[in-house]
Design a protein around this motif. Structure first.
Motif, PDB file in Angstrom:
ATOM      1  N   ALA A  28       0.820  -1.216   0.000  1.00 48.93           N
ATOM      2  CA  ALA A  28       0.000   0.000   0.000  1.00 48.93           C
ATOM      3  C   ALA A  28       0.855   1.268   0.000  1.00 48.93           C
ATOM      4  CB  ALA A  28      -0.954  -0.016   1.194  1.00 48.93           C
ATOM      5  N   PRO A  29       1.932   1.369   0.807  1.00 44.26           N
ATOM      6  CA  PRO A  29       2.781   2.562   0.731  1.00 44.26           C
ATOM      7  C   PRO A  29       3.372   2.794  -0.653  1.00 44.26           C
ATOM      8  CG  PRO A  29       3.222   1.376   2.760  1.00 44.26           C
ATOM      9  CD  PRO A  29       2.320   0.494   1.935  1.00 44.26           C
ATOM     10  N   HIS A  30       3.703   1.719  -1.384  1.00 39.97           N
ATOM     11  CA  HIS A  30       4.217   1.856  -2.748  1.00 39.97           C
ATOM     12  C   HIS A  30       3.160   2.503  -3.646  1.00 39.97           C
ATOM     13  CE1 HIS A  30       6.438  -0.206  -6.355  1.00 39.97           C
ATOM     14  NE2 HIS A  30       6.020   1.008  -6.659  1.00 39.97           N
ATOM     15  N   VAL A  31       1.902   2.078  -3.502  1.00 38.72           N
ATOM     16  CA  VAL A  31       0.830   2.640  -4.319  1.00 38.72           C
ATOM     17  C   VAL A  31       0.638   4.115  -3.998  1.00 38.72           C
ATOM     18  CG1 VAL A  31      -1.613   2.481  -4.910  1.00 38.72           C
ATOM     19  CG2 VAL A  31      -0.303   0.396  -4.491  1.00 38.72           C
ATOM     20  N   VAL A  32       0.647   4.455  -2.706  1.00 35.33           N
ATOM     21  CA  VAL A  32       0.494   5.855  -2.303  1.00 35.33           C
ATOM     22  C   VAL A  32       1.651   6.697  -2.847  1.00 35.33           C
ATOM     23  CG1 VAL A  32       0.442   7.430  -0.328  1.00 35.33           C
ATOM     24  CG2 VAL A  32      -0.841   5.287  -0.248  1.00 35.33           C
ATOM     25  N   ALA A  33       2.881   6.165  -2.745  1.00 35.04           N
ATOM     26  CA  ALA A  33       4.052   6.894  -3.250  1.00 35.04           C
ATOM     27  C   ALA A  33       3.970   7.092  -4.764  1.00 35.04           C
ATOM     28  CB  ALA A  33       5.329   6.145  -2.887  1.00 35.04           C
ATOM     29  N   ALA A  34       3.476   6.073  -5.473  1.00 34.80           N
ATOM     30  CA  ALA A  34       3.327   6.196  -6.929  1.00 34.80           C
ATOM     31  C   ALA A  34       2.308   7.273  -7.277  1.00 34.80           C
ATOM     32  CB  ALA A  34       2.906   4.859  -7.527  1.00 34.80           C
ATOM     33  N   GLY A  35       1.210   7.344  -6.502  1.00 36.85           N
ATOM     34  CA  GLY A  35       0.221   8.384  -6.720  1.00 36.85           C
ATOM     35  C   GLY A  35       0.805   9.770  -6.516  1.00 36.85           C
ATOM     36  N   PHE A  36       1.602   9.926  -5.461  1.00 35.41           N
ATOM     37  CA  PHE A  36       2.232  11.224  -5.192  1.00 35.41           C
ATOM     38  C   PHE A  36       3.218  11.593  -6.295  1.00 35.41           C
ATOM     39  CE2 PHE A  36       5.649  13.827  -3.411  1.00 35.41           C
ATOM     40  CZ  PHE A  36       4.921  14.869  -2.851  1.00 35.41           C
ATOM     41  N   ALA A  37       4.066  10.652  -6.695  1.00 35.38           N
ATOM     42  CA  ALA A  37       5.076  10.930  -7.719  1.00 35.38           C
ATOM     43  C   ALA A  37       4.431  11.235  -9.067  1.00 35.38           C
ATOM     44  CB  ALA A  37       6.031   9.744  -7.845  1.00 35.38           C
ATOM     45  N   THR A  38       3.387  10.483  -9.409  1.00 35.98           N
ATOM     46  CA  THR A  38       2.701  10.706 -10.681  1.00 35.98           C
ATOM     47  C   THR A  38       2.108  12.104 -10.749  1.00 35.98           C
ATOM     48  OG1 THR A  38       2.156   8.361 -10.879  1.00 35.98           O
ATOM     49  CG2 THR A  38       0.818   9.903 -12.149  1.00 35.98           C
ATOM     50  N   GLN A  39       1.435  12.501  -9.670  1.00 31.42           N
ATOM     51  CA  GLN A  39       0.821  13.818  -9.669  1.00 31.42           C
ATOM     52  C   GLN A  39       1.848  14.944  -9.534  1.00 31.42           C
ATOM     53  OE1 GLN A  39      -2.393  14.522 -10.445  1.00 31.42           O
ATOM     54  NE2 GLN A  39      -2.341  12.344 -10.951  1.00 31.42           N
ATOM     55  N   SER A  40       3.020  14.639  -8.994  1.00 31.32           N
ATOM     56  CA  SER A  40       4.092  15.635  -8.955  1.00 31.32           C
ATOM     57  C   SER A  40       4.528  15.992 -10.374  1.00 31.32           C
ATOM     58  CB  SER A  40       5.281  15.110  -8.148  1.00 31.32           C
ATOM     59  OG  SER A  40       4.927  14.922  -6.794  1.00 31.32           O
ATOM     60  N   THR A  41       4.664  14.975 -11.222  1.00 28.22           N
ATOM     61  CA  THR A  41       5.009  15.257 -12.618  1.00 28.22           C
ATOM     62  C   THR A  41       3.866  15.997 -13.315  1.00 28.22           C
ATOM     63  OG1 THR A  41       4.163  13.124 -13.439  1.00 28.22           O
ATOM     64  CG2 THR A  41       6.453  13.195 -12.726  1.00 28.22           C
ATOM     65  N   PHE A  42       2.634  15.655 -12.956  1.00 28.85           N
ATOM     66  CA  PHE A  42       1.482  16.328 -13.555  1.00 28.85           C
ATOM     67  C   PHE A  42       1.474  17.818 -13.228  1.00 28.85           C
ATOM     68  CE2 PHE A  42      -2.879  17.904 -12.982  1.00 28.85           C
ATOM     69  CZ  PHE A  42      -3.345  17.789 -14.286  1.00 28.85           C
ATOM     70  N   VAL A  43       1.919  18.190 -12.040  1.00 26.23           N
ATOM     71  CA  VAL A  43       1.949  19.599 -11.653  1.00 26.23           C
ATOM     72  C   VAL A  43       2.793  20.401 -12.633  1.00 26.23           C
ATOM     73  CG1 VAL A  43       2.743  21.226  -9.898  1.00 26.23           C
ATOM     74  CG2 VAL A  43       1.522  19.168  -9.214  1.00 26.23           C
ATOM     75  N   PHE A  44       3.979  19.890 -12.962  1.00 30.42           N
ATOM     76  CA  PHE A  44       4.874  20.603 -13.877  1.00 30.42           C
ATOM     77  C   PHE A  44       4.323  20.590 -15.304  1.00 30.42           C
ATOM     78  CE2 PHE A  44       7.502  19.736 -10.238  1.00 30.42           C
ATOM     79  CZ  PHE A  44       8.297  20.871 -10.129  1.00 30.42           C
ATOM     80  N   SER A  45       3.735  19.470 -15.714  1.00 30.31           N
ATOM     81  CA  SER A  45       3.128  19.398 -17.042  1.00 30.31           C
ATOM     82  C   SER A  45       1.926  20.339 -17.138  1.00 30.31           C
ATOM     83  CB  SER A  45       2.688  17.959 -17.326  1.00 30.31           C
ATOM     84  OG  SER A  45       2.078  17.862 -18.589  1.00 30.31           O
ATOM     85  N   SER A  46       1.124  20.381 -16.074  1.00 27.55           N
ATOM     86  CA  SER A  46      -0.039  21.265 -16.054  1.00 27.55           C
ATOM     87  C   SER A  46       0.374  22.728 -16.117  1.00 27.55           C
ATOM     88  CB  SER A  46      -0.853  20.998 -14.781  1.00 27.55           C
ATOM     89  OG  SER A  46      -1.947  21.877 -14.683  1.00 27.55           O
ATOM     90  N   ALA A  47       1.447  23.070 -15.398  1.00 27.12           N
ATOM     91  CA  ALA A  47       1.939  24.453 -15.433  1.00 27.12           C
ATOM     92  C   ALA A  47       2.326  24.850 -16.854  1.00 27.12           C
ATOM     93  CB  ALA A  47       3.134  24.594 -14.496  1.00 27.12           C
ATOM     94  N   ALA A  48       2.988  23.952 -17.548  1.00 25.90           N
ATOM     95  CA  ALA A  48       3.362  24.235 -18.938  1.00 25.90           C
ATOM     96  C   ALA A  48       2.133  24.378 -19.826  1.00 25.90           C
ATOM     97  CB  ALA A  48       4.263  23.118 -19.459  1.00 25.90           C
ATOM     98  N   ASN A  49       1.130  23.530 -19.598  1.00 19.46           N
ATOM     99  CA  ASN A  49      -0.082  23.573 -20.418  1.00 19.46           C
ATOM    100  C   ASN A  49      -0.892  24.847 -20.205  1.00 19.46           C
ATOM    101  OD1 ASN A  49      -0.491  21.137 -22.112  1.00 19.46           O
ATOM    102  ND2 ASN A  49      -0.154  20.068 -20.187  1.00 19.46           N
ATOM    103  N   PHE A  50      -0.915  25.356 -18.970  1.00 17.59           N
ATOM    104  CA  PHE A  50      -1.660  26.585 -18.702  1.00 17.59           C
ATOM    105  C   PHE A  50      -1.140  27.739 -19.558  1.00 17.59           C
ATOM    106  CE2 PHE A  50      -3.141  25.040 -14.373  1.00 17.59           C
ATOM    107  CZ  PHE A  50      -4.480  25.106 -14.707  1.00 17.59           C
TER     108      PHE A  50
END
Length: 400
Positions: A96-118
């Motif tokens: 379960a901690p691996h899944v939670v960490a993957a969710g955090f890491a995935t959305q961390s990359t999304f933050v930077f991608s989203s900033a570029a898209n805006f």
């Protein structure tokens, strides 16, 4: 439709497919591993927290770096992160901690991608075409949210959700190829002159959000809206299991429940240009917030999965109108050189703060009460305060 805009749209669609698969698969996966509403809420909170942590620097960087290269790098990164989950599952070492960490890491990359898209979209189409372009983009991406959750829900009934995450490698490669084919400029790169310059850029974006009264109010009230939506995302799977009798594995009705919000959002994308043209952004915000609250309350009291499908669709319509209306207004009034900073700052507060707070609140209350409905109710109580705030403030009434 312009060829570059078409490539951009298709890249966003492919990226959205991978993201939605992850959003559906990760909570189901952790609930299968643990049977815990607390762990399921932890995944929802971990997926929302990165905007709060990285939103400000991501916006500052996206206003200085080449946005195309930034988006390409993030696509490759998210594929690598999510591939770690099926690999651990195949080796019988997934936790379960691996899944939670993957969710955090995935959305961390999304933050930077989203900033570029805006910043990329206004640069690509021009502000005069922004409402139509954003509605087209929202229509395409919410079509993904309509179709992909249902398909993913069907697949998790027969295939491990861990295995489904491998699809992100394919969507990332496709998105990268499309992005690399865009010839129009989506940025004017400027040299990053150390941490001091980034701090100054961040402050400039913060000042704009705070000094523009409508943006400030929509952002702060939007945070209360995100608390409610974060609560719903956190308890959806336990709610389906414990209240509706829809099991997280082997029950095809789960796919229908995951589809409802996307159906509402795609309807909202068609409505938004018409309602804002007729009534303006301020009036749409004043009407949309209480209607979204009503939709959430109807979801809360739904005791049958078919009723929930209808009420969740209505909530998806009103909720998406509130969110898209705020985004379009910010992009219309924001100077070009501040697009990424201002939009990521506002999203950091409205979504990055509200979503994990709502997920954490819902998880804690659900565990304490032994009922996921209590967690959703707590999130809706926060939204009620936001609706009262919006109507009590003279800012939106003056703008209307």
């Amino acid at each position: 439709m312009d060829a570059d805009f078409s490539r951009y749209l298709n890249a966003r669609v492919l990226s959205g497919i991978g993201a939605v698969v992850a959003v559906v698969a990760l909570p189901v996966l952790v609930y299968q591993l643990t049977g815990s509403a607390g762990w399921t809420s932890a995944v929802a909170a971990a997926e929302a927290l990165p905007y709060l942590v990285f939103g400000l620097p991501a916006g500052a960087l996206a206003d200085r770096l080449d946005r195309r290269k930034m988006m390409v790098a993030m696509e490759f990164t998210v594929a690598a992160v999510l591939l770690s989950v099926p690999l651990a599952w195949l080796l019988d070492g997934l936790t379960a901690p691996h899944v939670v960490a993957a969710g955090f890491a995935t959305q961390s990359t999304f933050v930077f991608s989203s900033a570029a898209n805006f910043g990329a979209l206004p640069a690509l189409v021009g502000k005069e075409n922004l409402t139509a372009a954003y509605s087209t983009l929202a229509g395409r991406t919410t079509a993904v949210e309509l179709i992909v959750p249902g398909v993913t829900g069907l697949l998790v009934a027969v295939v491990s959700p861990a295995a489904l995450l491998a699809v992100n490698a394919l969507t990332a490669v496709g998105a990268v190829m499309l992005l690399r084919g865009i010839t129009s400029s989506m940025a004017t790169p400027r040299k990053v002159e150390g941490a001091g310059q980034l701090v100054a850029d961040v402050r400039e974006g913060l000042r704009f959000v705070w000094r523009e009264p409508v943006i400030r109010l929509l952002t702060l009230v939007g945070a209360t809206h995100s608390v409610a939506s974060g609560a719903w995302m956190a308890v959806l799977v336990p709610f389906a299991d414990q209240v509706l009798g829809v099991a997280p594995k082997g029950d095809l009705r789960l796919s229908a429940l995951f589809t409802c919000w996307g159906l509402g959002a795609i309807i909202a994308s068609r409505l938004l240009p018409r309602v804002t043209k007729r009534w303006g952004n301020a009036r749409v915000a004043l009407a949309g917030l209480p209607l979204s609250l009503l939709g959430g309350v109807l979801v809360l009291v739904s005791g049958h999965w078919l009723v929930l499908c209808a009420t969740a669709t209505c909530w998806g319509i009103t909720g998406a109108v509130v969110v898209m209306n705020g985004i379009v207004y910010r992009q219309q009034v924001c100077p070009d050189e501040l697009q990424s900073r201002v939009n990521t700052t506002a999203r950091m507060v409205a979504w990055g703060l509200g979503q994990p707070l709502g997920a954490g609140l819902a998880g804690a209350v659900s565990v304490a009460a032994g009922d996921p409905r209590a967690g959703l109710g707590a999130g809706l109580a926060v939204l009620l305060a936001g609706v009262g705030w919006a109507w009590a403030s003279p800012v939106l009434r003056r703008a209307a």
